[in-house]
Write a protein that holds these residues in place. Structure first.
Motif, mmCIF file in Angstrom:
data_model
loop_
_atom_site.group_PDB
_atom_site.id
_atom_site.type_symbol
_atom_site.label_atom_id
_atom_site.label_comp_id
_atom_site.label_asym_id
_atom_site.label_seq_id
_atom_site.Cartn_x
_atom_site.Cartn_y
_atom_site.Cartn_z
ATOM 1 N N LYS A 21 -13.853 0.712 -3.658
ATOM 2 C CA LYS A 21 -13.593 1.708 -2.619
ATOM 3 C C LYS A 21 -14.844 2.470 -2.191
ATOM 4 O O LYS A 21 -15.116 2.621 -1.002
ATOM 5 C CB LYS A 21 -12.522 2.686 -3.103
ATOM 6 N N SER A 69 -9.486 -1.437 -3.923
ATOM 7 C CA SER A 69 -9.399 -0.285 -4.826
ATOM 8 C C SER A 69 -10.636 -0.177 -5.724
ATOM 9 O O SER A 69 -11.221 0.897 -5.870
ATOM 10 C CB SER A 69 -8.144 -0.388 -5.693
ATOM 11 N N LYS A 91 0.832 -1.205 0.000
ATOM 12 C CA LYS A 91 0.000 0.000 0.000
ATOM 13 C C LYS A 91 0.868 1.257 0.000
ATOM 14 O O LYS A 91 0.538 2.248 -0.659
ATOM 15 C CB LYS A 91 -0.948 -0.009 1.213
ATOM 16 N N PHE A 96 -3.531 3.415 -6.040
ATOM 17 C CA PHE A 96 -4.876 3.014 -5.628
ATOM 18 C C PHE A 96 -5.923 3.544 -6.597
ATOM 19 O O PHE A 96 -6.857 2.835 -6.980
ATOM 20 C CB PHE A 96 -5.184 3.557 -4.222
#
Length: 617
Positions: free
Chosen positions: A544, A541, A476, A506
């Protein structure tokens, strides 16, 4: 003197006993026969939709069912693989013998666990300050054992009665005895006991099936294990097969409905709506002229085949005609007829969220005994009951509770303890409001840390979890430091809206057409990232927005869950509650305001009245 006694060696008992032992409790597991410990009583399979999520959650808390399934699985398939990650479910066809042997190896050498043969027929208890508290058990041979907490996981063995047409046989399953007196102890303790029913199909000789007439079904080529601890599956993989009933099959069944125990009044217990017998299917789906029959091999060196989809309690001669009318089974040899089984269960409204009974201290109920059906549901409840029994035995006031936003296990326990059951309970993904957060890929990230805190996760799994957690954090961090403006990204081959906004890794993964593989072609520092980490980040992602909405809903949900209702509340004193609502709340005894709102028939106005009364008093 033991800390915890677990009664019953099925899936719930195995998880309860090992969980209590992992917690450091001196544990005794009592089972009818040690040689049938871990027996797969019905279908030879683990997992499925909703059920596969439960297996992953058990594994995340260091339970055994996932690792045992990986050692016995002979065909792995990810169900709903073409749909979103929230509703996918891993399932494996299992070799019965391999599963049983692996479970026995695990339990017979488990630290802090003693396994002993014995059929429990009586509970001992004493009254302390007007409250009943269990202290021990007695077997049919008169042997007595005492403990600080007791977990009952008796499955279908309480007053078990099997039906094949008019023929009735006492027993918990074929070839095994029934517990005939334990129900009396439960009633004496003041617990509400009911009657449920389940069933199983005939067993067939695979050597006599005409496989040229049936459809072959292969498993996944890229196999994903159940356990987070297993990297690959080494058991040989085989095919399963599919056939179907037809109009002739249905004519045979309908002509003999008056001989079906389910409809003649012989069976009193209620069966599972979502796993009906073939005769029940013909009533509920009268317009259909065909139903799938999945021919599932029971082992690599076992010719027995389980015909999933034709569970029945019809007389043997009707079963014989029915089965031989099915394509591919015209000349099959029937090894054993199908049967239905009735058994006693304890009303789950009698239980707290820890699975300890409300009326009797130190007594925990898990598995089919508290109204569920299925190996996975039983195992999950056994795990939680075992953990809480060990905590109860240490007498430090600690409890382990999961709610609807934590896990499918939390959803199931909340459903059972607030709504009760009027049929055997089965887990589905549709039961979970927050299923996009409660995926099977992230069960370890949701639950393993909780397990470490409570003490039910051993060092090896803790190390594996910490390694994955670190890999996830590092990946991340890398994503935050890559990306660019629309103009810069276009030069790299990524087409995004030309709005001038900088997009990181992301943001790019949120695009349907952009994958991790495409990103690592441009940014080599992303290469060699663990596949399970990549899977989790890609899902987070791409979903989200939905995940953020569910997280906001959970904040509101947790507000009500944190508001505790006094155990001695008198709902009759609360103004504005109807007699029906008072009766339902008094019976359910919800522990939180959120749980009260989920009791069937309780209105938002009633919840507001309860809140006002509690704050005032």
């Amino acid at each position: 003197m033991f800390d915890v006694i677990v009664v019953g060696g099925g899936h719930a008992g195995c998880e309860a006993a090992t969980a209590a032992a992992r917690m450091g409790a001196k544990t005794l597991l009592l089972t009818h026969k040690i040689e049938t410990l871990g027996e797969m009583s019905c279908n030879p399979a683990i997992g499925g939709l909703g059920k596969g999520h439960l297996v992953r959650e058990i594994d995340a808390l260091d339970g055994v069912i996932g690792r045992i399934a990986d050692q016995a699985g002979i065909q792995f398939r990810m169900l709903n693989s073409s749909k979103g990650p929230a509703v996918q479910g891993l399932r494996t066809q299992a070799d019965r013998k391999l599963y049983r042997e692996a479970m026995q190896r695990e339990l017979l050498h488990y630290q802090n666990l003693t396994v002993e043969a014995g059929a429990v027929e009586k509970l001992f208890y004493e009254e302390i300050d007007g409250k009943k508290e269990v202290t021990g058990v007695e077997t049919s041979e008169g042997k007595q054992h005492f403990a600080k907490a007791i977990v009952l996981t008796c499955g279908t063995f309480l007053h078990g009665l099997m039906h094949v047409g008019p023929k009735k046989t006492v027993g918990g399953r074929v070839g095994e005895i029934s517990c005939e007196h334990l129900t009396e102890s439960l009633v004496e303790l003041g617990l509400r006991v009911g009657r449920l029913k389940t069933g199983t199909p005939a067993r067939l000789d695979g050597k006599t099936i005409d496989y040229t007439k049936v459809e072959k079904q292969f498993g996944d080529s890229d196999i994903e294990p159940f356990s987070y601890m297993d990297k690959e599956i080494t058991v040989p993989q085989i095919a399963c097969y599919i056939t179907a009933t037809n109009t002739k099959t249905h004519e045979i069944i309908r002509a003999n409905m008056d001989r079906a125990p389910l409809f003649s009044g012989q069976i009193k217990g209620i069966g599972p709506r979502y796993c009906p017998s073939i005769e029940d299917k013909l009533v509920k789906f009268a317009d259909r002229d065909s139903h799938h029959v999945f021919l599932e091999p029971e082992g690599l060196d076992d010719d027995t085949v389980y015909p999933n989809g034709i569970s029945t309690s019809l007389p043997e001669d009707v079963q014989d005609a029915m089965i031989h009318s099915i394509k591919g089974l015209e000349n099959v040899r029937i090894i054993r007829p199908g049967y239905a089984i009735e058994y006693d269960y304890v009303d789950p409204l009698e239980m707290r969220r820890t699975l300890e009974t409300k009326k009797v201290s130190r007594l925990f109920i898990a598995g089919q005994l508290n109204g569920t059906t299925g190996y996975e549901e039983a195992a999950a409840l056994g795990l939680l009951a075992g953990i809480n029994a060990a905590l109860r035995a240490e007498d430090k006031g600690r409890e382990f509770v999961l709610d609807r936003a934590d896990a499918y296990l939390g959803v199931m326990i909340d459903d059972l303890t607030t709504k009760g059951v009027d049929e055997p309970y089965r887990m589905f993904t549709s039961r979970a409001e927050y299923r996009l957060l409660l995926r099977s890929d992230n069960a370890d990230m949701r639950l393993t840390e909780k397990g470490i805190e409570i003490g039910c996760v051993r060092a090896e799994r803790q190390k594996a979890f910490e390694e994955k957690k670190q890999a996830l954090a590092e990946a991340k961090e890398k994503l935050l430091h890559i990306g660019g403006t629309p103009r810069e990204l276009e030069k790299l081959g990524f087409i995004v809206n030309k709005d001038g906004s900088h997009r990181n890794g992301f943001d790019l993964l949120a695009y349907e057409e952009i994958t991790w593989e495409k990103l690592e072609q441009v940014w080599p520092e992303l290469q060699n990232t663990r596949s399970d980490v990549v899977e989790q980040i890609e899902i987070e992602s791409k979903y989200k927005g939905y995940l953020q909405r569910q997280e906001a809903d959970i904040i509101a949900f947790r507000k009500d869950e944190s508001f505790k209702i006094p155990v001695d509340i008198d709902y009759k004193k609360i103004g504005g509650l109807s007699n029906e609502i008072v009766m339902k709340l008094t019976k359910a005894k919800p522990e939180t305001l959120g749980a009260a709102s989920r009791v069937s028939g309780v209105t938002p106005a009633a919840v507001t009245a309860i809140l006002g009364y509690c704050k005032k008093n």
